[in-house]
Design a protein around this motif. Structure first.
Motif, mmCIF file in Angstrom:
data_model
loop_
_atom_site.group_PDB
_atom_site.id
_atom_site.type_symbol
_atom_site.label_atom_id
_atom_site.label_comp_id
_atom_site.label_asym_id
_atom_site.label_seq_id
_atom_site.Cartn_x
_atom_site.Cartn_y
_atom_site.Cartn_z
ATOM 1 N N ARG A 179 -5.108 2.130 9.004
ATOM 2 C CA ARG A 179 -3.698 2.364 9.279
ATOM 3 C C ARG A 179 -3.538 2.980 10.663
ATOM 4 N NH1 ARG A 179 -1.185 5.568 4.378
ATOM 5 N NH2 ARG A 179 -3.195 6.619 4.349
ATOM 6 N N ARG A 180 -2.364 2.772 11.243
ATOM 7 C CA ARG A 180 -2.142 3.206 12.615
ATOM 8 C C ARG A 180 -1.785 4.689 12.672
ATOM 9 N NH1 ARG A 180 2.298 3.476 15.969
ATOM 10 N NH2 ARG A 180 1.960 2.886 18.152
ATOM 11 N N VAL A 181 -2.472 5.435 13.539
ATOM 12 C CA VAL A 181 -2.172 6.845 13.767
ATOM 13 C C VAL A 181 -1.254 6.951 14.977
ATOM 14 C CG1 VAL A 181 -3.133 9.088 14.417
ATOM 15 C CG2 VAL A 181 -4.376 7.608 12.815
ATOM 16 N N SER A 182 -1.655 6.281 16.039
ATOM 17 C CA SER A 182 -0.843 6.243 17.255
ATOM 18 C C SER A 182 -1.307 5.029 18.037
ATOM 19 C CB SER A 182 -1.040 7.524 18.064
ATOM 20 O OG SER A 182 -2.389 7.645 18.443
ATOM 21 N N GLU A 183 -0.737 4.862 19.201
ATOM 22 C CA GLU A 183 -1.146 3.786 20.095
ATOM 23 C C GLU A 183 -2.674 3.772 20.180
ATOM 24 O OE1 GLU A 183 0.988 1.797 21.783
ATOM 25 O OE2 GLU A 183 -0.695 0.712 22.714
ATOM 26 N N ASP A 184 -3.304 2.682 19.789
ATOM 27 C CA ASP A 184 -4.759 2.555 19.863
ATOM 28 C C ASP A 184 -5.543 3.658 19.146
ATOM 29 O OD1 ASP A 184 -6.971 1.126 20.392
ATOM 30 O OD2 ASP A 184 -7.171 1.725 22.481
ATOM 31 N N HIS A 185 -5.092 4.047 17.973
ATOM 32 C CA HIS A 185 -5.839 4.985 17.137
ATOM 33 C C HIS A 185 -5.570 4.615 15.677
ATOM 34 C CE1 HIS A 185 -6.807 9.478 16.042
ATOM 35 N NE2 HIS A 185 -7.607 8.621 15.470
ATOM 36 N N TYR A 186 -6.632 4.225 14.969
ATOM 37 C CA TYR A 186 -6.482 3.757 13.587
ATOM 38 C C TYR A 186 -7.482 4.455 12.679
ATOM 39 C CZ TYR A 186 -3.511 0.122 15.473
ATOM 40 O OH TYR A 186 -2.493 -0.535 16.088
ATOM 41 N N VAL A 187 -7.110 4.664 11.430
ATOM 42 C CA VAL A 187 -7.990 5.358 10.493
ATOM 43 C C VAL A 187 -7.922 4.703 9.118
ATOM 44 C CG1 VAL A 187 -6.218 7.040 9.791
ATOM 45 C CG2 VAL A 187 -8.640 7.641 9.586
ATOM 46 N N ALA A 188 -9.051 4.716 8.411
ATOM 47 C CA ALA A 188 -9.085 4.201 7.044
ATOM 48 C C ALA A 188 -9.334 5.361 6.102
ATOM 49 C CB ALA A 188 -10.177 3.142 6.905
ATOM 50 N N CYS A 189 -8.270 5.990 5.634
ATOM 51 C CA CYS A 189 -8.400 7.142 4.736
ATOM 52 C C CYS A 189 -7.086 7.317 3.982
ATOM 53 C CB CYS A 189 -8.715 8.394 5.553
ATOM 54 S SG CYS A 189 -8.629 9.916 4.605
ATOM 55 N N HIS A 190 -7.185 7.680 2.684
ATOM 56 C CA HIS A 190 -5.961 7.907 1.903
ATOM 57 C C HIS A 190 -5.278 9.213 2.288
ATOM 58 C CE1 HIS A 190 -6.770 4.465 -0.512
ATOM 59 N NE2 HIS A 190 -7.904 4.946 -0.985
ATOM 60 N N HIS A 191 -6.063 10.175 2.780
ATOM 61 C CA HIS A 191 -5.490 11.485 3.120
ATOM 62 C C HIS A 191 -5.903 11.892 4.530
ATOM 63 C CE1 HIS A 191 -4.633 11.536 -1.122
ATOM 64 N NE2 HIS A 191 -5.928 11.420 -1.400
ATOM 65 N N PRO A 192 -5.438 11.133 5.508
ATOM 66 C CA PRO A 192 -5.883 11.403 6.882
ATOM 67 C C PRO A 192 -5.428 12.773 7.379
ATOM 68 C CG PRO A 192 -4.098 9.807 6.873
ATOM 69 C CD PRO A 192 -4.462 10.039 5.441
ATOM 70 N N LEU A 193 -6.126 13.286 8.375
ATOM 71 C CA LEU A 193 -5.859 14.637 8.882
ATOM 72 C C LEU A 193 -4.670 14.683 9.829
ATOM 73 C CD1 LEU A 193 -9.602 15.456 9.524
ATOM 74 C CD2 LEU A 193 -8.208 16.145 7.565
ATOM 75 N N VAL A 194 -4.261 13.509 10.304
ATOM 76 C CA VAL A 194 -3.035 13.446 11.100
ATOM 77 C C VAL A 194 -2.165 12.356 10.481
ATOM 78 C CG1 VAL A 194 -3.903 14.354 13.292
ATOM 79 C CG2 VAL A 194 -4.243 11.972 12.753
ATOM 80 N N PRO A 195 -0.839 12.481 10.601
ATOM 81 C CA PRO A 195 0.050 11.527 9.923
ATOM 82 C C PRO A 195 -0.170 10.098 10.424
ATOM 83 C CG PRO A 195 1.296 13.309 10.980
ATOM 84 C CD PRO A 195 -0.111 13.488 11.379
ATOM 85 N N VAL A 196 -0.051 9.134 9.511
ATOM 86 C CA VAL A 196 -0.195 7.745 9.909
ATOM 87 C C VAL A 196 1.131 7.017 9.719
ATOM 88 C CG1 VAL A 196 -2.640 7.559 9.388
ATOM 89 C CG2 VAL A 196 -0.960 7.057 7.616
ATOM 90 N N ASP A 197 1.203 5.888 10.362
ATOM 91 C CA ASP A 197 2.373 5.029 10.295
ATOM 92 C C ASP A 197 2.288 4.213 9.010
ATOM 93 O OD1 ASP A 197 4.352 3.255 10.703
ATOM 94 O OD2 ASP A 197 3.808 2.822 12.789
#
Ligand code: ATP
Ligand code: ADP
Ligand code: SF4
Ligand code: SF4
Ligand code: MG
Ligand code: MG
Lengths: 373, 341
Positions: free
Chosen positions: B315-333
């Protein structure tokens, strides 16, 4: 860390090493692997020994423990433990020291564990050899020791062979064996070099907690300044068998004076720097220890080196901060050093260019350029 | 890790390489299978350096080698310049080999000890380059010069007469002679002393600027990877956890595993606080039987029941930053969730 162990009145050094020299006789001559090292260790203190491969760190720690076995070794100087001179003692006389007073953890756990013997037996044999305990007592102690080094389910793990464990677990077993008889000094020779960064972190934390709980002293040998930065009270930087700088850790980082210490630190990429930061590189390799250069042994690689450095050996002398010593004619940060660096840069000295980040100079270029500008 | 998904891929016309749903499995007897790389996707733009990090055994080398089809991946696609390498036959792949080169960890043993440095560097040209020997030597000499080795001195010497750092310079020269599109560097500085490591990192940066190289840079040292990479992908047990522009990821790690990795780094700073840093618990699970759902869940401090059941997607965190986690440490889009089948 300064409050942790230094400045503790009444805590006199119990291990005092003076002018220790360990030389090996080989067909080509005499290898001066350790050449006049002095140090002191107090209760609860952590001493870091840092240097490149081949600088003499391992030989130094083995010499202090009197572990250099072999006919071609010649050790002189003094190692006093609780006032007792260890140099000259026979292996049999060292038995009362090894394991009980001083213990060692090595880089590769596989070399210190016997691959065909269960880890439990390796621990209990060690306990029974040194302490007068029964078989069942030894097993119980072994389980407790495995638990203290955070091995999960120690009651079953005790019957594992080393190959049934991960690298990190094997190193925990080695630490358990080293701690078994409650030594006062633990030597850790690159205890985490073979491990992943997360496991390294676990092992370093484990060593630190065990040390604190047992009020033990530790000598931590590493090529990585990062490993000792937050953990040692004092750091010794070795180059070609000699101490080139020695200081309380905070002082060393705040006021490093030796060009070799500076070069080691500036060549490491740091996590705080943005991507694509330029690194400062050190050309060449440590000198031949049979025929070391006549002047400063770092001179052929030093970006500050001047004619004087190639002729006159600098001696380890005190700096302005208590406990700080270094051996250099042009200490980092002085106007003389800045002038020397600029002069070498202008003259196109390869080692100085590399320190300034030029990637195209390589070890090849050292052959053609001898001496300072 | 934890994750699959392709939300992080860029438009195909902006990239040189695009890897999708890559699976590499090794049968190890007794019907058992090592799931070395499982359903990862990533892309690389021309002139970019992608860093691949993660603990030993997480599948970094396997991923690098899979790009070269060494061995053929179990499934997925590896598209280089619009051509899917997975669909090429042996002959087609042989032709593509000029576009892909590899540099290894152990510089001395990766160079043939029986040949001279001149021959070693010319080797790729023997097969694919000009047949004229003088022309070959001109290319080799230029390349040796470019990596800081004196061609006149090195030509008739053998690799073992050089130091580890110089051998790594020679391997780089050999990788460059065919002007490849992409170079996979598998732990190229891990065996070197810090002093030499700095020389090689500076050199790769300069060559990248000079020749517009595109690199995959595999390493377990996060500070090294940060120094050289434009973007970084974090792997865990055959999965990709997080992919991002470098400085952004180190400043705002979104994946719990990335954060634990970053906190494990021993920093050459005596004031760094050590005691209150979290340490990663437990042992790496076996790739023979990876955990269900998120593969990191057995060691993750935030794992819950969803993590055991559902595999997180990129999932997208910000421009060119993506994470695969259900409970990411920073908000996702949340709107960009893309479920894969
Ligand atoms: N038994 C021996 N005979 C001859 N030379 C030796 C012997 N043991 C060590 N040396 C030499 O002594 C020097 C110092 O070696 P030492 O193992 O102490 O280095 P180190 O600083 O621990 O290096 P590393 O970081 O690689 O572990 C080296 O030049 C080494 O080759
Ligand atoms: N040829 C092979 N046969 C079986 N297992 C393999 C093979 N190659 C790699 N593996 C396994 O695949 C996983 C990933 O390995 P690798 O890509 O080498 O990891 P890394 O490079 O990240 O350390 C590991 O569990 C490794 O043991
Ligand atoms: S400045 Fe001179 S004395 Fe000091 S380290 Fe360099 S070469 Fe040695
Ligand atoms: S929170 Fe869940 S999904 Fe995220 S890393 Fe932890 S276990 Fe995986
Ligand atoms: Mg050593
Ligand atoms: Mg690998």
């Amino acid at each position: 860390m300064s409050e942790r162990a230094t400045g503790t009145a009444g805590n006199e050094p119990f291990l005092v090493v003076e002018d220790l020299k360990t030389h090996f006789t080989v067909p080509a001559g005499t290898v001066k692997a350790v050449d006049g090292v002095s140090l002191e260790l107090r209760r609860g203190q952590t001493l870091g020994i840092v240097g490149e491969s081949g600088s003499g760190k391992t030989v130094l720690s083995r010499s202090i423990m009197r572990l250099n076995i072999g006919g071609n070794v010649h050790t002189t100087g003094s190692v006093r433990y609780d006032g007792r001179e260890l140099i000259g003692l026979k292996a049999k006389e060292m038995q009362s020291i090894w394991g009980l007073e001083m213990a060692m953890v090595f880089q590769d756990p596989m070399t210190s564990l016997n691959p065909v013997v269960k880890v439990g037996r390796q621990l209990t044999e060690h306990l029974r050899f040194h302490l007068n305990v029964s078989k069942s007592e030894a097993r119980q102690t072994a389980i407790e020791l495995l638990r203290s080094v955070k091995i999960p389910e120690p009651e079953t793990r005790i019957d594992n062979y080393p190959h049934e464990m991960s690298g990190g677990m094997r190193q925990r077993v080695c630490i358990a064996i080293a701690l078994a008889c409650g030594p006062r000094v633990l030597f850790a020779d690159e205890p985490t070099t073979a491990l992943d960064v997360t496991v390294q972190h676990q092992i370093l934390n484990l060593l630190a907690t065990q040390q604190k709980e047992r009020f033990m002293s530790m000598i931590m040998v590493t090529h990585d300044l990062g490993v000792v930065a937050g953990r040692a009270d004092e750091i010794i930087v070795m180059y070609a068998g000699k101490v080139v700088e020695k200081a309380p850790t905070a002082t060393l980082f705040a006021e490093m004076k030796h060009p070799y210490t500076e070069a080691l630190l500036r060549s490491i990429p740091k996590i705080a720097q943005p991507k694509h930061s330029r690194l400062s590189a050190i050309l060449g390799r440590p000198p031949d220890l049979i025929n070391p250069p006549p002047g400063c042994s770092f001179a052929p690689r030093c970006p500050y080196a001047q004619q004087r450095c190639h002729e006159e050996k600098p001696v380890l002398s005190p700096g302005s901060t208590p406990g700080h010593q270094f051996a250099c004619h042009f200490p980092v940060g002085t106007p003389e050093a800045r002038e020397a660096f600029d002069r070498n840069l202008a003259a196109g000295l390869p080692v100085t260019l590399a320190a300034a980040g030029d990637s195209k100079v390589s070890d090849d270029d050292l052959v053609t350029s001898a001496g300072g500008a | 890790m934890a994750g699959s998904g392709r939300a992080h891929l860029r438009p195909e016309d902006e990239t040189l390489l695009r890897v999708e749903h890559l699976n590499v499995e090794f049968p190890v007897g007794g019907g058992r299978v090592v799931y070395a790389v499982s359903g990862i996707s990533f892309d690389i733009a021309k002139g970019e350096t992608l860093g691949l990090v993660g603990e030993s055994g997480c599948g970094k080398s396997t991923t690098g080698r899979a790009i070269l089809q060494l061995p053929r991946p179990t499934s997925g696609s590896v598209v280089l310049n619009g051509v899917d390498l997975m669909e090429l036959d042996g002959e087609g792949m042989r032709e593509k080999r000029t576009d892909l080169q590899m540099i290894f960890q152990d510089p001395i043993s990766s160079l043939n000890p029986r040949r001279t440095v001149g021959e070693v560097v010319a080797e790729p040209l023997q097969v694919w380059g000009p047949h004229d020997e003088d022309k070959q030597w001109d290319i080799v000499a230029d390349m040796l010069e470019a990596v800081g080795i004196d061609p006149g001195v090195a030509r008739y010497k053998r690799p073992h007469e050089f130091s580890g750092g110089q051998c790594q310079r020679i391997s780089i020269a050999r990788a460059l002679v065919l002007e490849p599109e992409l170079i996979i560097c598998d732990e190229p500085v891990s065996a070197l002393d810090v002093s030499v490591q700095a020389q090689i990192l500076n050199l790769l940066e300069d060559l990248k600027a000079e020749y517009g190289l595109t690199l995959v840079f595999i390493a377990h040292d996060l500070a090294v990877v940060k120094n050289i990479s434009d973007r970084v992908a974090v792997m865990y047990l055959g999965k990709m956890c997080e992919i991002s522009e470098t400085d952004e990821m180190y400043a705002n790690p979104a994946h719990p595993y990335t954060q634990l990795l970053l906190e494990s780094i021993p920093e050459p700073d005596p004031l760094a606080v050590l005691d209150d840093r979290a340490e990663i618990e437990g042992e790496l699970p076996s790739p023979l039987a990876p955990p269900s759902g998120c593969r990191f869940r057995t060691r993750c401090p935030y794992a819950d029941e969803t993590c055991a059941r559902v595999e997180p997607q990129m999932r997208r965190v910000s421009e060119d930053h993506y994470v695969a986690c259900h409970h990411p440490l920073v908000p996702v889009d949340e709107t960009e969730v893309q479920i894969d089948v």
